[in-house]
Design an enzyme around this catalytic site. Sequence first.
Site, PDB file in Angstrom:
ATOM      1  N   ASP A   1      43.122  45.811  28.960  1.00  0.00           N
ATOM      2  CA  ASP A   1      42.294  45.256  30.029  1.00  0.00           C
ATOM      3  C   ASP A   1      43.167  44.203  30.718  1.00  0.00           C
ATOM      4  OD1 ASP A   1      40.019  44.637  31.609  1.00  0.00           O
ATOM      5  OD2 ASP A   1      39.559  42.946  30.290  1.00  0.00           O
TER       6      ASP A   1
ATOM      7  N   ASP B   1      37.455  40.158  27.172  1.00  0.00           N
ATOM      8  CA  ASP B   1      38.627  40.962  27.538  1.00  0.00           C
ATOM      9  C   ASP B   1      39.056  41.861  26.375  1.00  0.00           C
ATOM     10  OD1 ASP B   1      39.400  39.365  30.138  1.00  0.00           O
ATOM     11  OD2 ASP B   1      39.087  37.892  28.553  1.00  0.00           O
TER      12      ASP B   1
ATOM     13  N   GLU C   1      42.927  49.775  32.388  1.00  0.00           N
ATOM     14  CA  GLU C   1      41.874  49.728  33.399  1.00  0.00           C
ATOM     15  C   GLU C   1      42.488  49.870  34.783  1.00  0.00           C
ATOM     16  OE1 GLU C   1      39.354  46.206  35.053  1.00  0.00           O
ATOM     17  OE2 GLU C   1      38.343  46.978  33.256  1.00  0.00           O
TER      18      GLU C   1
END
EC number: 3.1.21.10
Length: 175
Positions: free
Chosen positions: A7, A141, A68
């Site tokens: 992430d 996160d 991501e």
Amino acid sequence: MRVLGVDPGLTRCGIGAVEGRPGAPLKLVAVGVVRTSADDELGARLVGIERGIEQWLDEVRPDAVAVERVFAQHNVRTVMGTAQAAGIALLCASRRGLPVALHTPSEVKAAITGSGTADKKQIGTMVTRLLRLAEMPKPADAADALALAICHVWRGGSQNRLAEALAKASRGRAS
């Protein structure tokens, strides 16, 4: 299949690895964050993220990496930092010949919770359940990185089978 989820972020880059296959229980391998100081200059922060991701790749030895996909936000500065961190993750994985997949936030949310508009708490709750953890991974996160890895295990399809075959072949050559 072992997947490392990333992430991306400049201050906190979530990292999480899971092992599993579609239709079978998932196992947590590792979870954490790579942190950099907002006081450091950009180049130093990117080097810090690279070192952190390389260390995770060395320790976890994933078969694939899921990152991501950066999407347009209102804050251009945030988007740039996120995109730069994502680029570092792509570079580190590609340098090692690992397959890399990009997943959108809504794709991950839908895979994990059934809703593409789920909030961070819903994602964290489902990650905790799916991995049978005693508590929700923190910060968010880290939970998001695990959600990316889970999404990739479940949705990778033929990419997963190819990555598994390549990983087994490379491990065989290394022995």
